[in-house]
Write a protein that holds these residues in place. Structure first.
Motif, PDB file in Angstrom:
ATOM      1  N   GLU A 281       0.724  -1.265  -0.065  1.00 24.27           N
ATOM      2  CA  GLU A 281      -0.032   0.114  -0.190  1.00 24.27           C
ATOM      3  C   GLU A 281       0.766   1.404   0.100  1.00 24.27           C
ATOM      4  O   GLU A 281       0.590   2.262  -0.645  1.00 24.27           O
ATOM      5  N   GLU A 282       2.037   1.290   0.682  1.00 18.32           N
ATOM      6  CA  GLU A 282       3.027   2.582   0.659  1.00 18.32           C
ATOM      7  C   GLU A 282       3.414   2.888  -0.820  1.00 18.32           C
ATOM      8  O   GLU A 282       3.563   3.854  -1.052  1.00 18.32           O
ATOM      9  N   GLU A 283       3.535   1.863  -1.596  1.00 16.33           N
ATOM     10  CA  GLU A 283       4.017   2.252  -3.000  1.00 16.33           C
ATOM     11  C   GLU A 283       2.887   2.718  -3.652  1.00 16.33           C
ATOM     12  O   GLU A 283       3.112   3.329  -4.819  1.00 16.33           O
ATOM     13  N   TYR A 284       1.623   2.661  -3.343  1.00 17.08           N
ATOM     14  CA  TYR A 284       0.487   3.242  -3.919  1.00 17.08           C
ATOM     15  C   TYR A 284       0.054   4.547  -3.179  1.00 17.08           C
ATOM     16  O   TYR A 284      -1.274   4.767  -3.244  1.00 17.08           O
ATOM     17  N   SER A 285       0.682   5.154  -2.454  1.00 17.28           N
ATOM     18  CA  SER A 285       0.126   6.390  -1.890  1.00 17.28           C
ATOM     19  C   SER A 285       0.394   7.574  -2.660  1.00 17.28           C
ATOM     20  O   SER A 285       0.837   7.457  -3.840  1.00 17.28           O
ATOM     21  N   ASP A 286      -0.433   8.576  -2.504  1.00 18.85           N
ATOM     22  CA  ASP A 286      -0.402   9.837  -3.419  1.00 18.85           C
ATOM     23  C   ASP A 286       1.151  10.422  -3.385  1.00 18.85           C
ATOM     24  O   ASP A 286       1.460  10.735  -4.598  1.00 18.85           O
ATOM     25  N   SER A 287       1.601  10.568  -1.973  1.00 19.53           N
ATOM     26  CA  SER A 287       3.080  10.820  -2.451  1.00 19.53           C
ATOM     27  C   SER A 287       4.088  10.108  -3.329  1.00 19.53           C
ATOM     28  O   SER A 287       4.999  10.595  -3.782  1.00 19.53           O
ATOM     29  N   ARG A 288       3.886   8.713  -3.071  1.00 21.30           N
ATOM     30  CA  ARG A 288       4.731   7.933  -4.085  1.00 21.30           C
ATOM     31  C   ARG A 288       4.453   7.857  -5.390  1.00 21.30           C
ATOM     32  O   ARG A 288       5.391   7.793  -6.302  1.00 21.30           O
ATOM     33  N   VAL A 289       3.201   8.240  -5.769  1.00 27.05           N
ATOM     34  CA  VAL A 289       2.742   8.182  -7.127  1.00 27.05           C
ATOM     35  C   VAL A 289       3.482   9.591  -7.805  1.00 27.05           C
ATOM     36  O   VAL A 289       3.855   9.848  -8.978  1.00 27.05           O
ATOM     37  N   ARG A 290       3.687  10.678  -7.115  1.00 25.59           N
ATOM     38  CA  ARG A 290       4.096  11.886  -7.358  1.00 25.59           C
ATOM     39  C   ARG A 290       5.892  11.950  -7.023  1.00 25.59           C
ATOM     40  O   ARG A 290       6.109  12.916  -7.449  1.00 25.59           O
ATOM     41  N   ASP A 291       6.255  10.901  -6.687  1.00 24.92           N
ATOM     42  CA  ASP A 291       7.656  11.064  -6.376  1.00 24.92           C
ATOM     43  C   ASP A 291       8.544  11.334  -7.619  1.00 24.92           C
ATOM     44  O   ASP A 291       8.531  10.503  -8.304  1.00 24.92           O
ATOM     45  N   PRO A 292       9.506  12.223  -7.595  1.00 24.47           N
ATOM     46  CA  PRO A 292      10.232  12.546  -8.909  1.00 24.47           C
ATOM     47  C   PRO A 292      10.964  11.422  -9.240  1.00 24.47           C
ATOM     48  O   PRO A 292      11.097  11.278 -10.529  1.00 24.47           O
ATOM     49  N   GLN A 293      11.773  10.683  -8.369  1.00 23.89           N
ATOM     50  CA  GLN A 293      12.502   9.396  -8.699  1.00 23.89           C
ATOM     51  C   GLN A 293      11.720   8.547  -9.562  1.00 23.89           C
ATOM     52  O   GLN A 293      11.931   7.779 -10.477  1.00 23.89           O
ATOM     53  N   VAL A 294      10.343   8.192  -8.950  1.00 25.81           N
ATOM     54  CA  VAL A 294       9.498   7.074  -9.540  1.00 25.81           C
ATOM     55  C   VAL A 294       9.005   7.671 -10.667  1.00 25.81           C
ATOM     56  O   VAL A 294       8.828   7.080 -11.880  1.00 25.81           O
ATOM     57  N   VAL A 295       8.539   9.055 -10.828  1.00 26.24           N
ATOM     58  CA  VAL A 295       8.183   9.685 -12.164  1.00 26.24           C
ATOM     59  C   VAL A 295       9.395   9.423 -13.212  1.00 26.24           C
ATOM     60  O   VAL A 295       9.032   8.817 -14.560  1.00 26.24           O
ATOM     61  N   THR A 296      10.510   9.621 -13.047  1.00 30.35           N
ATOM     62  CA  THR A 296      11.556   9.630 -13.977  1.00 30.35           C
ATOM     63  C   THR A 296      11.513   7.981 -14.518  1.00 30.35           C
ATOM     64  O   THR A 296      11.830   7.999 -15.663  1.00 30.35           O
ATOM     65  N   LEU A 297      11.600   7.172 -13.581  1.00 28.43           N
ATOM     66  CA  LEU A 297      11.786   5.773 -14.065  1.00 28.43           C
ATOM     67  C   LEU A 297      10.574   5.496 -14.861  1.00 28.43           C
ATOM     68  O   LEU A 297      10.582   4.708 -15.845  1.00 28.43           O
ATOM     69  N   ARG A 298       9.370   5.835 -14.266  1.00 28.51           N
ATOM     70  CA  ARG A 298       8.004   5.403 -14.807  1.00 28.51           C
ATOM     71  C   ARG A 298       7.992   5.973 -16.183  1.00 28.51           C
ATOM     72  O   ARG A 298       7.534   5.111 -17.206  1.00 28.51           O
ATOM     73  N   ASP A 299       8.750   7.033 -16.715  1.00 30.51           N
ATOM     74  CA  ASP A 299       8.765   7.508 -18.217  1.00 30.51           C
ATOM     75  C   ASP A 299       9.452   6.516 -19.107  1.00 30.51           C
ATOM     76  O   ASP A 299       9.514   6.846 -20.108  1.00 30.51           O
ATOM     77  N   LYS A 300      10.335   5.860 -18.376  1.00 36.52           N
ATOM     78  CA  LYS A 300      11.265   4.921 -19.179  1.00 36.52           C
ATOM     79  C   LYS A 300      10.691   3.597 -19.431  1.00 36.52           C
ATOM     80  O   LYS A 300      11.244   2.756 -19.917  1.00 36.52           O
TER      81      LYS A 300
END
Length: 446
Positions: free
Chosen positions: A337-356
Motif C-alpha cells: 500500500e505504501e507504494e501506491y500512496s499519493d506521495s509515492r505516485v508523485r515522487d520525482p524518482q518514481v516519475v523519472t523511471l516510470r517514463d522509461k
C-alpha cells in the motif's frame, strides 16, 4: 430453463456437511485475507469520507465498522466494510472472472451476524455458497459482460451477498428466488470508475444491496422468478454472450472458492506478473533506478486495457498503472500500500523511471505471464520471463504468506497483539459459537 430456481433450490437445500474439507479450508483462507484487507483499509481517506457522509443518516448502532470505533446499522456497516476491504485493491481474486469474491459476501453477513447470532460453521457455509452463486453467475457472462464495461465484482457480487444472507435467514426456495431477483435489479458498477473511490464502493454497495434483498425477500417482497435467464433479465441485458450451464451444471460437485487466489501486491491483478519480474531482476542484479535506460514489457492485452494509465496523479490511479507499478517494483522491491500512496505516485524518482517504461500487448501472453526486459545505460540487457505470477493458482500464497500479509495490514491498526488474536480467531472460525466475536476483535482498543 429454470436457472434462477435451480440455483436458489441448491442454496436453500445444500447442507454444510456436503462441502469437502479442502473447500472449507480455502474458505477460511479467503475470509482471513478479507479480514486483513478490511481492517488494513479502514483508515483510508475513502472510508473517512464515506463514513462522514453516511453517519448523519445511519440507524441504530448494530454492527462494527472494522478497524474503527464507530458502529452503524447493519446495512451501512456492510457498505463501509465492503469499501474498506477493497480500497487497497489487495483482496482475493477468482482469476477466471477477475471477481473479488469475499468483499460483497463477508461484508454483508458479518454485519448481519452481529444482530442475529450465527455459529462459525453456519457462517462459513453461507460464505461458501455466496461465493458459489457469485462466481457461477460471473462464469456465465465473463468475459463479454466485463468487456462491455461492467465491474463484475459489483454486478455479480450482489447475488452472492443476497444468497449468503438468505441462507443465514433460512429463506425458503421462493424467498431465495425473490432475493436473487431483488439483488439482480440492483446489480451495477462500471469499469470506468477504476482508479477512483467508486471502485471500492462497488463491493460495498453489493454487500449492502444483497443484504437488503435477503431481508426484503424474507418479508415477502416479490420479484421476477427468472432474473438470471429471462430475455430482459441479468444475463441478456448485461452481457452480449452467456452460458447458463456455467450456473447450473455440477452444483454441489465443484466449488469456485477452491479456485480463489490472494494478492501479494496491492494493485490490479493483471499487473502482478510485471511486478514479480521487476522485483526478481532488481534482487538478482542489484538494480538501481539511475542506471536504467529503458524497461520494456510484453504483456497480455488486458494489462493495457485495465492498467494503461501512464501519468497517475493519485495513489488509487497508481494501482491501475503498469508503468508506476514497474517503477516502484524496481526502486522499492515491493508493491504494498505504501507504494501506491499519493506521495509515492508523485515522487520525482518514481516519475523519472516510470517514463522509461514501455509496454506492448501480445495475444500470445497469458494473463498471469509477462516478459520484462531492462536495458541499462552501460548497454547490458537483462531479461526475465514470468510464466505464472506469484499468488496465482500455479504459485499460490501459503498460509504463512497470508499470515504475514494479515499482520502487515492489521498490526498498524490494531497493534500486533490484538491483530494476532484476530488472526487466530479467523483461522479457527469453524469452532466459534458466535462469529460476532470476530467483529469485536477487529475494533481497536479505546
Amino acid at each position: 430453463m429454470d436457472v434462477t430456481a435451480t440455483l436458489a433450490r441448491y442454496v436453500v437445500s445444500a447442507p454444510a456437511d456436503s462441502v469437502p474439507e479442502n473447500v472449507r479450508r480455502e474458505a477460511v483462507r479467503s475470509f482471513l485475507n478479507w479480514m486483513g484487507c478490511a481492517v488494513g483499509g479502514s483508515r483510508h481517506e475513502t472510508v473517512d469520507i464515506a463514513l462522514a457522509a453516511i453517519s448523519p443518516f445511519a440507524g441504530k448502532p448494530q454492527a462494527a465498522v472494522l478497524g474503527r470505533g464507530e458502529r452503524l446499522d447493519i446495512m451501512h456497516a456492510a457498505l463501509l466494510n465492503g469499501i474498506s476491504s477493497h480500497v487497497f485493491d489487495f483482496d482475493d481474486t477468482h482469476l477466471r472472472t477477475i471477481i473479488h469474491p469475499a468483499g460483497p459476501i463477508a461484508s454483508a453477513i458479518l454485519s448481519m451476524a452481529q444482530l442475529k447470532p450465527v455459529s462459525g460453521r453456519d457462517f462459513l457455509h453461507a460464505f461458501i455458497l455466496g461465493v458459489e452463486v457469485e462466481c457461477r453467475i460471473g462464469n456465465a457472462v465473463y468475459p463479454a459482460h466485463y468487456d462491455i464495461g461492467w465491474h463484475i465484482t459489483g454486478t455479480a457480487g450482489v447475488f452472492g451477498a443476497a444468497a449468503a444472507a438468505g441462507k443465514l435467514l433460512g429463506l425458503n426456495e421462493q424467498q431465495m428466488i425473490w432475493a436473487l431477483g431483488i439483488a439482480g435489479t440492483q446489480s451495477s458498477g462500471f469499469r470506468e470508475m477504476f482508479g477512483t473511490m467508486c471502485k471500492s464502493f462497488h463491493p460495498g454497495r453489493a454487500a449492502q444491496n444483497g443484504l437488503l434483498a435477503a431481508h426484503l425477500a424474507e418479508r415477502g417482497f416479490t420479484s421476477s422468478n427468472r432474473v438470471l435467464e429471462a430475455p430482459r433479465g441479468f444475463a441478456h441485458v448485461m452481457s452480449t454472450e452467456r452460458n447458463f450451464d456455467e450456473i447450473t451444471k455440477g452444483l454441489g460437485d465443484s466449488f469456485e472458492i477452491a479456485l480463489n487466489t490472494y494478492k501479494p501486491f496491492a494493485c490490479g491483478i493483471v499487473i502482478h506478473p510485471i511486478i514479480d519480474g521487476c522485483v526478481q531482476l532488481r534482487n538478482e542484479f542489484g538494480l538501481k533506478a539511475d542506471e536504467i535506460e529503458r524497461i520494456d514489457l510484453e504483456v497480455d492485452p488486458l494489462v493495457l486495457e485495465l492498467t494503461g494509465k501512464k501519468t497517475p496523479q493519485v495513489g488509487l490511479e497508481g494501482k491501475f498503472s503498469v508503468y508506476h507499478s514497474a517503477a516502484v517494483a524496481i526502486i522499492d522491491g515491493k508493491a504494498g500500500e505504501e507504494e501506491y500512496s499519493d506521495s509515492r505516485v508523485r515522487d520525482p524518482q518514481v516519475v523519472t523511471l516510470r517514463d522509461k517504461v514501455h509496454a506492448v500487448a501480445s495475444n500470445t501472453i497469458a494473463e498471469d505471464e509477462c516478459h520484462v526486459t531492462v536495458t541499462l545505460s552501460d548497454g547490458r540487457v537483462l531479461k526475465k520471463h514470468v510464466e505464472h505470477a506469484i499468488g496465482s493458482l500455479a504459485r499460490p500464497m501459503s498460509n504463512a504468506d497470508l499470515d504475514a500479509k494479515f499482520s502487515g495490514l492489521a498490526d498498524p491498526v490494531l497493534g500486533a497483539g490484538a491483530a494476532a488474536r484476530l488472526r487466530d480467531l479467523c483461522w479457527n472460525i469453524e469452532k466459534l459459537e458466535d462469529v460476532a466475536v470476530l467483529a469485536t476483535a477487529a475494533v481497536p482498543a479505546a
